[in-house]
Design a protein around this motif. Structure first.
Motif, PDB file in Angstrom:
ATOM      1  N   ASN A 271      27.120 -44.015 -13.327  1.00  0.00           N
ATOM      2  CA  ASN A 271      26.698 -44.418 -14.679  1.00  0.00           C
ATOM      3  C   ASN A 271      25.314 -43.890 -15.038  1.00  0.00           C
ATOM      4  OD1 ASN A 271      29.056 -46.013 -15.317  1.00  0.00           O
ATOM      5  ND2 ASN A 271      28.268 -47.576 -13.917  1.00  0.00           N
ATOM      6  N   VAL A 272      25.090 -42.599 -14.772  1.00  0.00           N
ATOM      7  CA  VAL A 272      23.779 -42.036 -15.104  1.00  0.00           C
ATOM      8  C   VAL A 272      23.598 -42.010 -16.614  1.00  0.00           C
ATOM      9  CG1 VAL A 272      23.714 -40.643 -13.006  1.00  0.00           C
ATOM     10  CG2 VAL A 272      24.620 -39.653 -15.106  1.00  0.00           C
ATOM     11  N   SER A 273      22.382 -42.286 -17.050  1.00  0.00           N
ATOM     12  CA  SER A 273      22.074 -42.230 -18.477  1.00  0.00           C
ATOM     13  C   SER A 273      21.134 -41.083 -18.807  1.00  0.00           C
ATOM     14  CB  SER A 273      21.455 -43.557 -18.943  1.00  0.00           C
ATOM     15  OG  SER A 273      20.335 -43.909 -18.155  1.00  0.00           O
ATOM     16  N   GLU A 274      20.621 -40.420 -17.776  1.00  0.00           N
ATOM     17  CA  GLU A 274      19.824 -39.202 -17.950  1.00  0.00           C
ATOM     18  C   GLU A 274      20.317 -38.178 -16.927  1.00  0.00           C
ATOM     19  OE1 GLU A 274      17.656 -38.732 -20.276  1.00  0.00           O
ATOM     20  OE2 GLU A 274      16.400 -40.504 -20.635  1.00  0.00           O
ATOM     21  N   LEU A 275      20.204 -36.896 -17.297  1.00  0.00           N
ATOM     22  CA  LEU A 275      20.602 -35.836 -16.372  1.00  0.00           C
ATOM     23  C   LEU A 275      19.541 -34.754 -16.346  1.00  0.00           C
ATOM     24  CD1 LEU A 275      22.765 -34.537 -14.508  1.00  0.00           C
ATOM     25  CD2 LEU A 275      23.619 -33.348 -16.550  1.00  0.00           C
ATOM     26  N   VAL A 276      19.161 -34.357 -15.136  1.00  0.00           N
ATOM     27  CA  VAL A 276      18.293 -33.203 -14.918  1.00  0.00           C
ATOM     28  C   VAL A 276      19.158 -32.108 -14.305  1.00  0.00           C
ATOM     29  CG1 VAL A 276      16.237 -32.310 -13.770  1.00  0.00           C
ATOM     30  CG2 VAL A 276      16.272 -34.685 -14.604  1.00  0.00           C
ATOM     31  N   LEU A 277      19.355 -31.043 -15.054  1.00  0.00           N
ATOM     32  CA  LEU A 277      20.187 -29.918 -14.614  1.00  0.00           C
ATOM     33  C   LEU A 277      19.270 -28.786 -14.177  1.00  0.00           C
ATOM     34  CD1 LEU A 277      22.938 -28.464 -14.334  1.00  0.00           C
ATOM     35  CD2 LEU A 277      22.733 -27.820 -16.754  1.00  0.00           C
ATOM     36  N   ASP A 278      19.321 -28.459 -12.909  1.00  0.00           N
ATOM     37  CA  ASP A 278      18.440 -27.442 -12.332  1.00  0.00           C
ATOM     38  C   ASP A 278      19.151 -26.088 -12.337  1.00  0.00           C
ATOM     39  OD1 ASP A 278      16.578 -25.972 -10.911  1.00  0.00           O
ATOM     40  OD2 ASP A 278      16.177 -27.565  -9.455  1.00  0.00           O
ATOM     41  N   LEU A 279      18.708 -25.211 -13.223  1.00  0.00           N
ATOM     42  CA  LEU A 279      19.263 -23.856 -13.335  1.00  0.00           C
ATOM     43  C   LEU A 279      18.204 -22.799 -13.022  1.00  0.00           C
ATOM     44  CD1 LEU A 279      21.288 -24.210 -16.687  1.00  0.00           C
ATOM     45  CD2 LEU A 279      22.195 -24.314 -14.360  1.00  0.00           C
ATOM     46  N   ARG A 280      17.167 -23.175 -12.304  1.00  0.00           N
ATOM     47  CA  ARG A 280      16.008 -22.288 -12.180  1.00  0.00           C
ATOM     48  C   ARG A 280      16.326 -20.961 -11.482  1.00  0.00           C
ATOM     49  NH1 ARG A 280      11.943 -25.821  -8.735  1.00  0.00           N
ATOM     50  NH2 ARG A 280      13.229 -27.535  -9.551  1.00  0.00           N
ATOM     51  N   TYR A 281      17.325 -20.928 -10.606  1.00  0.00           N
ATOM     52  CA  TYR A 281      17.662 -19.687  -9.901  1.00  0.00           C
ATOM     53  C   TYR A 281      19.049 -19.166 -10.276  1.00  0.00           C
ATOM     54  CZ  TYR A 281      13.871 -21.473  -6.953  1.00  0.00           C
ATOM     55  OH  TYR A 281      12.687 -21.982  -6.496  1.00  0.00           O
ATOM     56  N   ASN A 282      19.608 -19.708 -11.346  1.00  0.00           N
ATOM     57  CA  ASN A 282      20.981 -19.364 -11.707  1.00  0.00           C
ATOM     58  C   ASN A 282      20.994 -18.160 -12.640  1.00  0.00           C
ATOM     59  OD1 ASN A 282      23.674 -19.317 -12.740  1.00  0.00           O
ATOM     60  ND2 ASN A 282      23.896 -21.446 -12.109  1.00  0.00           N
ATOM     61  N   GLY A 283      21.452 -17.016 -12.115  1.00  0.00           N
ATOM     62  CA  GLY A 283      21.468 -15.773 -12.876  1.00  0.00           C
ATOM     63  C   GLY A 283      22.685 -15.576 -13.741  1.00  0.00           C
ATOM     64  N   GLY A 284      23.657 -16.503 -13.720  1.00  0.00           N
ATOM     65  CA  GLY A 284      24.790 -16.404 -14.619  1.00  0.00           C
ATOM     66  C   GLY A 284      26.106 -16.275 -13.902  1.00  0.00           C
ATOM     67  N   GLY A 285      27.109 -15.747 -14.622  1.00  0.00           N
ATOM     68  CA  GLY A 285      28.442 -15.597 -14.067  1.00  0.00           C
ATOM     69  C   GLY A 285      29.515 -15.836 -15.109  1.00  0.00           C
ATOM     70  N   ARG A 286      30.576 -16.515 -14.712  1.00  0.00           N
ATOM     71  CA  ARG A 286      31.747 -16.692 -15.552  1.00  0.00           C
ATOM     72  C   ARG A 286      31.454 -17.538 -16.794  1.00  0.00           C
ATOM     73  NH1 ARG A 286      35.324 -12.853 -13.836  1.00  0.00           N
ATOM     74  NH2 ARG A 286      36.314 -13.350 -11.847  1.00  0.00           N
ATOM     75  N   VAL A 287      31.848 -17.022 -17.955  1.00  0.00           N
ATOM     76  CA  VAL A 287      31.686 -17.761 -19.198  1.00  0.00           C
ATOM     77  C   VAL A 287      32.528 -19.033 -19.196  1.00  0.00           C
ATOM     78  CG1 VAL A 287      32.117 -17.666 -21.688  1.00  0.00           C
ATOM     79  CG2 VAL A 287      31.038 -15.728 -20.543  1.00  0.00           C
ATOM     80  N   VAL A 288      33.733 -18.972 -18.645  1.00  0.00           N
ATOM     81  CA  VAL A 288      34.603 -20.141 -18.646  1.00  0.00           C
ATOM     82  C   VAL A 288      33.997 -21.281 -17.831  1.00  0.00           C
ATOM     83  CG1 VAL A 288      36.001 -19.397 -16.653  1.00  0.00           C
ATOM     84  CG2 VAL A 288      36.999 -20.931 -18.360  1.00  0.00           C
ATOM     85  N   ILE A 289      33.275 -20.965 -16.762  1.00  0.00           N
ATOM     86  CA  ILE A 289      32.616 -22.014 -15.969  1.00  0.00           C
ATOM     87  C   ILE A 289      31.424 -22.578 -16.737  1.00  0.00           C
ATOM     88  CG2 ILE A 289      31.467 -22.534 -13.789  1.00  0.00           C
ATOM     89  CD1 ILE A 289      34.441 -22.007 -13.492  1.00  0.00           C
ATOM     90  N   ALA A 290      30.705 -21.714 -17.450  1.00  0.00           N
ATOM     91  CA  ALA A 290      29.608 -22.195 -18.305  1.00  0.00           C
ATOM     92  C   ALA A 290      30.143 -23.170 -19.345  1.00  0.00           C
ATOM     93  CB  ALA A 290      28.910 -21.014 -18.974  1.00  0.00           C
ATOM     94  N   ASN A 291      31.295 -22.864 -19.910  1.00  0.00           N
ATOM     95  CA  ASN A 291      31.912 -23.739 -20.889  1.00  0.00           C
ATOM     96  C   ASN A 291      32.294 -25.080 -20.270  1.00  0.00           C
ATOM     97  OD1 ASN A 291      33.193 -24.435 -23.405  1.00  0.00           O
ATOM     98  ND2 ASN A 291      35.152 -23.945 -22.466  1.00  0.00           N
TER      99      ASN A 291
END
Length: 469
Positions: A271-291
Protein backbone atom coordinates in the motif's frame (compact mmCIF):
# COMPACT_ATOMS: atom_id res chain seq x y z
CA UNK A 1 -2.90 6.61 -42.80
CA UNK A 2 -2.41 7.06 -39.07
CA UNK A 3 -2.06 3.87 -37.07
CA UNK A 4 -3.06 3.94 -33.40
CA UNK A 5 -1.68 1.05 -31.39
CA UNK A 6 -3.50 0.11 -28.21
CA UNK A 7 -1.96 -2.62 -26.05
CA UNK A 8 -4.77 -3.97 -23.93
CA UNK A 9 -3.73 -7.39 -22.64
CA UNK A 10 -0.93 -7.80 -20.13
CA UNK A 11 -1.95 -11.25 -19.01
CA UNK A 12 -0.11 -12.94 -21.85
CA UNK A 13 3.24 -14.60 -21.15
CA UNK A 14 6.14 -12.34 -22.14
CA UNK A 15 7.00 -14.18 -25.36
CA UNK A 16 3.40 -14.10 -26.63
CA UNK A 17 2.88 -10.49 -25.54
CA UNK A 18 5.95 -9.38 -27.46
CA UNK A 19 4.89 -11.38 -30.50
CA UNK A 20 1.50 -9.67 -30.44
CA UNK A 21 3.07 -6.24 -30.21
CA UNK A 22 5.45 -7.04 -33.04
CA UNK A 23 2.63 -8.25 -35.23
CA UNK A 24 0.52 -5.15 -34.61
CA UNK A 25 3.32 -2.73 -35.29
CA UNK A 26 5.11 -4.68 -38.02
CA UNK A 27 8.41 -3.67 -36.50
CA UNK A 28 9.93 -6.88 -35.14
CA UNK A 29 13.48 -7.67 -36.15
CA UNK A 30 13.44 -9.58 -39.40
CA UNK A 31 16.45 -11.72 -38.71
CA UNK A 32 16.02 -14.25 -41.49
CA UNK A 33 19.64 -14.12 -42.57
CA UNK A 34 20.59 -17.18 -44.56
CA UNK A 35 24.13 -18.55 -44.35
CA UNK A 36 26.64 -16.12 -45.74
CA UNK A 37 26.95 -16.25 -49.49
CA UNK A 38 30.22 -16.38 -51.35
CA UNK A 39 29.80 -13.19 -53.35
CA UNK A 40 27.54 -10.84 -55.25
CA UNK A 41 24.30 -12.15 -56.59
CA UNK A 42 23.27 -13.91 -53.36
CA UNK A 43 19.81 -12.36 -53.03
CA UNK A 44 18.76 -14.25 -49.89
CA UNK A 45 21.45 -13.05 -47.55
CA UNK A 46 19.38 -11.05 -45.12
CA UNK A 47 16.17 -9.24 -44.29
CA UNK A 48 15.29 -5.91 -42.75
CA UNK A 49 12.04 -4.77 -41.17
CA UNK A 50 10.12 -2.16 -43.16
CA UNK A 51 9.57 1.33 -41.75
CA UNK A 52 7.00 1.53 -38.97
CA UNK A 53 3.48 0.96 -40.27
CA UNK A 54 4.69 0.28 -43.78
CA UNK A 55 4.85 -2.97 -45.68
CA UNK A 56 6.28 -1.35 -48.77
CA UNK A 57 9.26 -3.49 -49.69
CA UNK A 58 10.32 -1.28 -52.56
CA UNK A 59 12.03 1.46 -50.58
CA UNK A 60 15.85 1.37 -50.34
CA UNK A 61 15.92 0.92 -46.56
CA UNK A 62 13.92 -2.28 -46.82
CA UNK A 63 15.90 -3.74 -49.71
CA UNK A 64 18.27 -6.56 -48.86
CA UNK A 65 22.01 -6.12 -49.30
CA UNK A 66 23.13 -7.74 -52.54
CA UNK A 67 25.52 -9.93 -50.57
CA UNK A 68 27.23 -10.14 -47.20
CA UNK A 69 30.45 -8.80 -48.67
CA UNK A 70 31.66 -5.63 -46.96
CA UNK A 71 31.12 -3.36 -49.97
CA UNK A 72 27.49 -4.47 -50.35
CA UNK A 73 26.85 -4.14 -46.63
CA UNK A 74 28.25 -0.60 -46.70
CA UNK A 75 25.86 0.26 -49.52
CA UNK A 76 22.99 -1.24 -47.51
CA UNK A 77 23.88 0.91 -44.49
CA UNK A 78 24.14 4.02 -46.65
CA UNK A 79 20.76 3.32 -48.30
CA UNK A 80 19.17 2.92 -44.87
CA UNK A 81 20.52 6.29 -43.77
CA UNK A 82 19.16 7.97 -46.90
CA UNK A 83 15.70 6.47 -46.61
CA UNK A 84 13.90 6.09 -43.27
CA UNK A 85 16.56 7.81 -41.11
CA UNK A 86 15.05 10.87 -39.40
CA UNK A 87 17.72 13.17 -40.80
CA UNK A 88 18.06 11.50 -44.20
CA UNK A 89 18.06 14.84 -46.05
CA UNK A 90 21.20 15.93 -44.19
CA UNK A 91 23.29 12.84 -44.84
CA UNK A 92 26.33 13.55 -47.00
CA UNK A 93 25.29 12.53 -50.56
CA UNK A 94 28.92 12.24 -51.66
CA UNK A 95 30.37 10.05 -48.93
CA UNK A 96 33.19 7.83 -50.23
CA UNK A 97 32.10 4.38 -49.09
CA UNK A 98 35.34 2.81 -50.26
CA UNK A 99 37.20 4.83 -47.62
CA UNK A 100 35.64 2.85 -44.75
CA UNK A 101 37.03 -0.46 -43.53
CA UNK A 102 34.16 -1.36 -41.19
CA UNK A 103 30.45 -0.70 -40.77
CA UNK A 104 30.62 0.80 -37.30
CA UNK A 105 32.93 3.60 -38.42
CA UNK A 106 30.68 4.27 -41.40
CA UNK A 107 27.54 4.59 -39.27
CA UNK A 108 29.30 6.94 -36.86
CA UNK A 109 30.45 9.07 -39.78
CA UNK A 110 26.94 9.22 -41.28
CA UNK A 111 25.28 10.35 -38.04
CA UNK A 112 23.94 13.88 -38.47
CA UNK A 113 25.26 16.16 -35.75
CA UNK A 114 24.31 17.59 -33.34
CA UNK A 115 21.11 15.53 -33.28
CA UNK A 116 22.44 12.01 -33.53
CA UNK A 117 25.07 10.34 -31.40
CA UNK A 118 22.96 7.21 -31.05
CA UNK A 119 22.55 5.36 -34.37
CA UNK A 120 24.51 2.12 -34.30
CA UNK A 121 25.19 -1.12 -36.06
CA UNK A 122 25.92 -4.07 -33.82
CA UNK A 123 26.32 -7.81 -33.75
CA UNK A 124 22.92 -9.47 -34.15
CA UNK A 125 23.70 -12.30 -31.75
CA UNK A 126 24.61 -9.86 -28.97
CA UNK A 127 21.59 -7.67 -29.69
CA UNK A 128 19.19 -10.61 -29.57
CA UNK A 129 20.83 -12.05 -26.48
CA UNK A 130 20.39 -8.78 -24.59
CA UNK A 131 16.92 -7.69 -25.66
CA UNK A 132 15.22 -11.08 -26.04
CA UNK A 133 17.10 -13.51 -23.84
CA UNK A 134 18.25 -11.07 -21.15
CA UNK A 135 21.94 -11.90 -21.41
CA UNK A 136 25.01 -9.80 -22.07
CA UNK A 137 28.72 -10.35 -22.69
CA UNK A 138 30.89 -7.97 -20.70
CA UNK A 139 32.89 -7.40 -17.53
CA UNK A 140 29.90 -5.84 -15.78
CA UNK A 141 31.13 -2.37 -14.90
CA UNK A 142 29.56 1.07 -14.97
CA UNK A 143 32.38 3.52 -14.38
CA UNK A 144 32.59 7.08 -13.16
CA UNK A 145 35.56 9.26 -14.16
CA UNK A 146 35.78 12.25 -11.85
CA UNK A 147 37.51 15.59 -12.32
CA UNK A 148 40.70 14.19 -10.77
CA UNK A 149 40.80 11.57 -13.54
CA UNK A 150 40.02 8.79 -11.07
CA UNK A 151 37.84 5.84 -12.06
CA UNK A 152 35.25 4.53 -9.63
CA UNK A 153 32.64 1.80 -9.94
CA UNK A 154 29.20 3.39 -9.66
CA UNK A 155 27.50 0.09 -10.46
CA UNK A 156 28.62 -3.51 -10.78
CA UNK A 157 26.12 -5.66 -12.65
CA UNK A 158 24.73 -8.60 -10.69
CA UNK A 159 26.04 -11.97 -11.92
CA UNK A 160 28.88 -10.31 -13.85
CA UNK A 161 32.55 -11.35 -13.76
CA UNK A 162 33.37 -8.29 -11.65
CA UNK A 163 30.60 -9.09 -9.17
CA UNK A 164 31.81 -12.68 -8.92
CA UNK A 165 35.31 -11.33 -8.18
CA UNK A 166 33.97 -9.30 -5.24
CA UNK A 167 34.23 -5.86 -6.87
CA UNK A 168 31.58 -3.45 -5.56
CA UNK A 169 30.08 -0.01 -6.08
CA UNK A 170 32.44 2.63 -4.70
CA UNK A 171 35.61 0.66 -5.46
CA UNK A 172 38.29 2.46 -7.47
CA UNK A 173 39.93 0.96 -10.56
CA UNK A 174 43.59 1.85 -10.11
CA UNK A 175 45.12 0.01 -13.06
CA UNK A 176 44.35 -2.39 -15.91
CA UNK A 177 47.00 -4.98 -16.77
CA UNK A 178 49.46 -3.09 -14.60
CA UNK A 179 48.96 0.24 -16.39
CA UNK A 180 47.64 3.08 -14.20
CA UNK A 181 44.27 4.30 -15.44
CA UNK A 182 45.47 7.78 -16.39
CA UNK A 183 48.02 6.13 -18.70
CA UNK A 184 45.74 3.32 -19.88
CA UNK A 185 43.22 5.71 -21.42
CA UNK A 186 46.00 7.59 -23.25
CA UNK A 187 46.81 4.51 -25.32
CA UNK A 188 45.65 4.15 -28.89
CA UNK A 189 42.20 2.72 -29.59
CA UNK A 190 43.86 -0.38 -31.00
CA UNK A 191 45.81 -0.93 -27.78
CA UNK A 192 42.73 -0.42 -25.57
CA UNK A 193 40.67 -2.71 -27.79
CA UNK A 194 43.36 -5.37 -27.63
CA UNK A 195 43.28 -5.24 -23.83
CA UNK A 196 39.51 -5.09 -23.34
CA UNK A 197 38.37 -7.03 -26.41
CA UNK A 198 35.75 -6.11 -28.96
CA UNK A 199 32.27 -7.59 -29.31
CA UNK A 200 32.45 -11.29 -28.32
CA UNK A 201 36.20 -11.56 -27.72
CA UNK A 202 36.79 -13.47 -24.50
CA UNK A 203 39.67 -11.68 -22.83
CA UNK A 204 41.05 -11.66 -19.30
CA UNK A 205 42.24 -8.47 -17.61
CA UNK A 206 44.16 -7.93 -14.39
CA UNK A 207 42.78 -5.14 -12.22
CA UNK A 208 44.15 -3.35 -9.20
CA UNK A 209 41.17 -2.29 -7.10
CA UNK A 210 41.14 0.25 -4.32
CA UNK A 211 38.51 -0.78 -1.79
CA UNK A 212 36.36 1.62 0.21
CA UNK A 213 38.01 0.37 3.40
CA UNK A 214 41.35 1.63 2.11
CA UNK A 215 43.11 -1.58 1.14
CA UNK A 216 44.09 -2.63 -2.39
CA UNK A 217 43.27 -5.97 -3.99
CA UNK A 218 44.29 -7.51 -7.30
CA UNK A 219 41.73 -9.47 -9.30
CA UNK A 220 41.64 -11.15 -12.70
CA UNK A 221 38.33 -11.09 -14.57
CA UNK A 222 37.36 -12.69 -17.86
CA UNK A 223 34.82 -11.09 -20.17
CA UNK A 224 31.91 -13.53 -20.16
CA UNK A 225 28.20 -14.06 -20.79
CA UNK A 226 25.85 -13.62 -17.83
CA UNK A 227 22.11 -13.00 -17.22
CA UNK A 228 20.98 -9.43 -16.68
CA UNK A 229 18.84 -8.45 -13.73
CA UNK A 230 16.81 -5.35 -14.51
CA UNK A 231 14.95 -4.73 -11.25
CA UNK A 232 17.95 -4.19 -9.01
CA UNK A 233 16.08 -3.31 -5.83
CA UNK A 234 12.51 -3.15 -4.55
CA UNK A 235 11.85 -1.97 -1.04
CA UNK A 236 9.32 -0.14 1.09
CA UNK A 237 10.34 2.18 3.90
CA UNK A 238 8.28 3.97 6.52
CA UNK A 239 9.21 7.62 6.09
CA UNK A 240 7.59 9.79 8.74
CA UNK A 241 4.54 7.54 8.72
CA UNK A 242 4.31 7.34 4.92
CA UNK A 243 4.90 4.10 3.05
CA UNK A 244 7.43 4.99 0.35
CA UNK A 245 8.30 2.48 -2.33
CA UNK A 246 11.74 2.42 -3.97
CA UNK A 247 12.29 0.68 -7.29
CA UNK A 248 15.66 0.64 -9.02
CA UNK A 249 15.10 -0.26 -12.67
CA UNK A 250 18.12 -0.79 -14.89
CA UNK A 251 17.15 -2.00 -18.39
CA UNK A 252 14.05 -2.22 -20.62
CA UNK A 253 14.36 -5.71 -22.10
CA UNK A 254 11.92 -8.55 -22.73
CA UNK A 255 12.78 -10.34 -19.49
CA UNK A 256 11.98 -7.16 -17.52
CA UNK A 257 8.22 -7.79 -17.80
CA UNK A 258 8.25 -10.62 -15.25
CA UNK A 259 10.60 -8.73 -12.94
CA UNK A 260 8.37 -5.63 -12.99
CA UNK A 261 5.29 -7.74 -12.29
CA UNK A 262 6.94 -9.18 -9.19
CA UNK A 263 8.13 -5.77 -8.03
CA UNK A 264 4.78 -4.02 -8.39
CA UNK A 265 2.95 -6.93 -6.77
CA UNK A 266 5.09 -6.30 -3.70
CA UNK A 267 4.64 -2.52 -3.84
CA UNK A 268 0.88 -2.87 -4.27
CA UNK A 269 0.64 -5.27 -1.33
CA UNK A 270 2.51 -2.76 0.85
CA UNK A 271 0.00 0.00 0.00
CA UNK A 272 2.70 2.50 -0.93
CA UNK A 273 1.47 6.05 -1.33
CA UNK A 274 4.74 7.44 -2.71
CA UNK A 275 7.15 5.93 -5.23
CA UNK A 276 10.80 6.69 -5.91
CA UNK A 277 11.76 5.26 -9.31
CA UNK A 278 15.52 5.04 -9.78
CA UNK A 279 16.44 5.30 -13.47
CA UNK A 280 19.85 6.91 -12.99
CA UNK A 281 21.77 4.25 -14.97
CA UNK A 282 18.99 3.14 -17.29
CA UNK A 283 20.00 3.75 -20.91
CA UNK A 284 16.72 2.55 -22.41
CA UNK A 285 15.47 -0.42 -24.39
CA UNK A 286 12.10 -1.82 -25.40
CA UNK A 287 9.30 0.71 -25.86
CA UNK A 288 6.68 -1.87 -24.89
CA UNK A 289 8.39 -2.38 -21.51
CA UNK A 290 8.53 1.39 -20.99
CA UNK A 291 4.80 1.46 -21.64
CA UNK A 292 4.20 -1.30 -19.10
CA UNK A 293 6.30 0.44 -16.45
CA UNK A 294 4.50 3.76 -16.97
CA UNK A 295 1.14 1.99 -16.84
CA UNK A 296 1.95 0.46 -13.45
CA UNK A 297 2.58 3.97 -12.15
CA UNK A 298 -0.15 5.96 -13.92
CA UNK A 299 -2.89 3.53 -12.93
CA UNK A 300 -5.80 1.89 -14.67
CA UNK A 301 -8.52 3.41 -16.85
CA UNK A 302 -6.20 5.12 -19.31
CA UNK A 303 -6.24 2.67 -22.20
CA UNK A 304 -7.68 5.41 -24.41
CA UNK A 305 -4.80 7.74 -23.55
CA UNK A 306 -1.51 7.81 -25.48
CA UNK A 307 1.61 7.05 -23.51
CA UNK A 308 3.66 8.13 -26.53
CA UNK A 309 3.20 9.07 -30.16
CA UNK A 310 5.97 8.30 -32.65
CA UNK A 311 6.45 10.16 -35.90
CA UNK A 312 8.78 9.17 -38.76
CA UNK A 313 10.44 11.48 -41.28
CA UNK A 314 8.43 13.33 -43.91
CA UNK A 315 8.72 10.48 -46.41
CA UNK A 316 6.59 8.32 -44.12
CA UNK A 317 4.57 11.05 -42.40
CA UNK A 318 1.34 9.04 -42.66
CA UNK A 319 2.83 6.23 -40.57
CA UNK A 320 2.44 7.93 -37.20
CA UNK A 321 1.90 5.49 -34.31
CA UNK A 322 0.33 6.15 -30.91
CA UNK A 323 0.94 3.67 -28.09
CA UNK A 324 -1.71 3.76 -25.39
CA UNK A 325 -1.41 2.94 -21.71
CA UNK A 326 -2.42 -0.57 -20.64
CA UNK A 327 -4.32 -1.79 -17.59
CA UNK A 328 -2.00 -3.49 -15.12
CA UNK A 329 -3.53 -5.56 -12.33
CA UNK A 330 -0.94 -4.29 -9.85
CA UNK A 331 -1.05 -0.63 -10.89
CA UNK A 332 -0.43 1.79 -8.03
CA UNK A 333 -2.69 4.67 -9.15
CA UNK A 334 -0.36 7.30 -7.70
CA UNK A 335 -0.78 11.06 -7.73
CA UNK A 336 2.94 11.70 -8.08
CA UNK A 337 6.25 9.94 -8.59
CA UNK A 338 9.88 10.83 -7.92
CA UNK A 339 12.38 9.96 -10.67
CA UNK A 340 16.07 9.63 -9.85
CA UNK A 341 18.05 10.42 -12.99
CA UNK A 342 21.48 11.24 -14.39
CA UNK A 343 23.24 11.80 -17.70
CA UNK A 344 23.01 8.00 -18.11
CA UNK A 345 19.20 8.16 -18.03
CA UNK A 346 18.34 7.87 -21.69
CA UNK A 347 15.76 7.13 -24.37
CA UNK A 348 13.11 4.71 -23.06
CA UNK A 349 13.77 6.05 -19.54
CA UNK A 350 13.17 9.59 -20.74
CA UNK A 351 10.10 8.27 -22.56
CA UNK A 352 8.66 7.16 -19.21
CA UNK A 353 9.31 10.59 -17.67
CA UNK A 354 7.81 12.48 -20.60
CA UNK A 355 4.91 10.06 -21.01
CA UNK A 356 3.81 10.33 -17.38
CA UNK A 357 3.94 14.12 -17.13
CA UNK A 358 0.43 14.81 -18.52
CA UNK A 359 -1.15 12.47 -15.98
CA UNK A 360 0.53 13.08 -12.63
CA UNK A 361 2.93 15.26 -10.66
CA UNK A 362 6.47 14.21 -11.47
CA UNK A 363 9.58 15.38 -9.59
CA UNK A 364 12.97 14.64 -11.14
CA UNK A 365 16.00 14.40 -8.87
CA UNK A 366 19.68 14.23 -9.84
CA UNK A 367 21.07 15.61 -13.11
CA UNK A 368 19.95 16.36 -16.65
CA UNK A 369 19.23 13.26 -18.73
CA UNK A 370 20.97 12.32 -21.99
CA UNK A 371 18.46 13.86 -24.43
CA UNK A 372 17.09 11.21 -26.79
CA UNK A 373 13.43 11.62 -27.83
CA UNK A 374 13.98 9.08 -30.61
CA UNK A 375 13.45 5.39 -31.32
CA UNK A 376 14.71 2.82 -33.80
CA UNK A 377 13.39 -0.25 -35.57
CA UNK A 378 16.14 -2.82 -35.62
CA UNK A 379 16.86 -4.24 -39.09
CA UNK A 380 19.02 -7.31 -39.44
CA UNK A 381 21.19 -8.54 -42.29
CA UNK A 382 24.17 -10.86 -42.45
CA UNK A 383 24.58 -11.13 -38.68
CA UNK A 384 24.41 -7.37 -38.11
CA UNK A 385 21.62 -5.19 -36.70
CA UNK A 386 21.16 -1.64 -37.96
CA UNK A 387 19.51 0.71 -35.44
CA UNK A 388 19.27 4.12 -37.07
CA UNK A 389 17.16 6.88 -35.51
CA UNK A 390 13.82 6.54 -37.24
CA UNK A 391 11.07 7.98 -35.04
CA UNK A 392 10.62 10.95 -32.72
CA UNK A 393 8.31 10.81 -29.70
CA UNK A 394 5.86 13.17 -28.02
CA UNK A 395 3.51 12.64 -25.08
CA UNK A 396 -0.27 13.01 -24.77
CA UNK A 397 0.11 16.81 -24.60
CA UNK A 398 2.25 16.85 -27.73
CA UNK A 399 5.34 17.70 -25.67
CA UNK A 400 8.74 16.31 -26.56
CA UNK A 401 11.85 17.75 -28.14
CA UNK A 402 14.07 17.23 -25.09
CA UNK A 403 17.18 17.21 -27.27
CA UNK A 404 19.29 18.69 -24.48
CA UNK A 405 17.89 16.29 -21.91
CA UNK A 406 15.23 16.52 -19.22
CA UNK A 407 16.34 18.78 -16.40
CA UNK A 408 16.27 17.74 -12.77
CA UNK A 409 13.85 19.64 -10.59
CA UNK A 410 16.19 18.95 -7.67
CA UNK A 411 19.79 19.10 -8.86
CA UNK A 412 21.79 16.66 -6.73
CA UNK A 413 25.12 14.88 -7.23
CA UNK A 414 25.49 11.27 -6.15
CA UNK A 415 28.11 9.82 -3.87
CA UNK A 416 29.21 6.41 -5.16
CA UNK A 417 30.68 5.52 -1.77
CA UNK A 418 27.14 5.18 -0.42
CA UNK A 419 25.02 2.13 -1.34
CA UNK A 420 22.18 2.46 -3.81
CA UNK A 421 18.80 2.21 -2.13
CA UNK A 422 20.04 3.63 1.15
CA UNK A 423 17.85 6.47 2.49
CA UNK A 424 21.09 8.38 3.12
CA UNK A 425 22.24 8.14 -0.52
CA UNK A 426 22.02 11.74 -1.85
CA UNK A 427 19.48 11.28 -4.65
CA UNK A 428 17.18 9.03 -2.64
CA UNK A 429 17.51 11.32 0.39
CA UNK A 430 16.61 14.36 -1.72
CA UNK A 431 13.43 12.62 -2.91
CA UNK A 432 12.50 11.68 0.66
CA UNK A 433 13.17 15.25 1.83
CA UNK A 434 10.94 16.59 -0.91
CA UNK A 435 8.19 14.18 0.12
CA UNK A 436 8.41 15.60 3.65
CA UNK A 437 8.84 19.34 3.05
CA UNK A 438 7.38 19.78 -0.45
CA UNK A 439 10.47 21.34 -1.97
CA UNK A 440 14.07 20.56 -2.89
CA UNK A 441 16.58 20.43 -0.06
CA UNK A 442 18.78 23.47 -0.74
CA UNK A 443 21.66 21.94 1.22
CA UNK A 444 21.91 19.18 -1.39
CA UNK A 445 22.13 21.78 -4.15
CA UNK A 446 24.93 23.64 -2.35
CA UNK A 447 27.03 20.49 -2.06
CA UNK A 448 27.09 19.67 -5.77
CA UNK A 449 30.41 18.58 -7.27
CA UNK A 450 31.61 19.21 -10.84
CA UNK A 451 30.29 16.97 -13.61
CA UNK A 452 32.13 13.75 -14.39
CA UNK A 453 34.67 13.61 -17.19
CA UNK A 454 33.66 11.58 -20.27
CA UNK A 455 34.73 7.98 -20.50
CA UNK A 456 36.70 6.56 -23.43
CA UNK A 457 34.29 4.69 -25.69
CA UNK A 458 35.81 1.31 -24.75
CA UNK A 459 34.93 1.87 -21.09
CA UNK A 460 31.32 2.81 -21.75
CA UNK A 461 28.43 0.33 -21.54
CA UNK A 462 27.73 -1.70 -24.69
CA UNK A 463 25.84 0.37 -27.27
CA UNK A 464 22.54 -1.44 -26.94
CA UNK A 465 20.86 1.48 -25.23
CA UNK A 466 18.05 3.54 -26.67
CA UNK A 467 14.37 3.05 -27.47
CA UNK A 468 13.67 0.15 -29.78
CA UNK A 469 10.57 -1.71 -30.86
Amino acid sequence: MSLTLSLFSTGLPGKHRMARVAALTAVAIASACAPRGDGAGDSTVGAGAPPLGSLNGSNPGYALPRSCELEDMKSWVYDNMQDYYLFYDQVDPNVALQAFDDLDTLVRQLRVQPFDSFSTISDEAGYTARFTEGETFDFGWRLQRNQRNEFFLKLVETNSPLAEAGVERGDQVLSINGIPMAEFIQQTSAQINAALGIEDERVTIDLSIGKLAGDTVDVSVTKSTYPLETVLDTQVIDHNGTQVGYLHFYQFIDTSAAELSTAFTALKAANVSELVLDLRYNGGGRVVIANELASYIAGTGKTDKPFATYRPNDKYADNTVSINFVNQAQALDLNRVFILQSADTCSASELVVNGLRPFMELITVGATTCGKPYASNARAACGKVMSALELESTNADGAGGYYDGIDADCLVSENVSLPLGSPSEPLFKAALDYASIGTCNTLAARTRVPADLPLPVQLRPPEFNGSTF
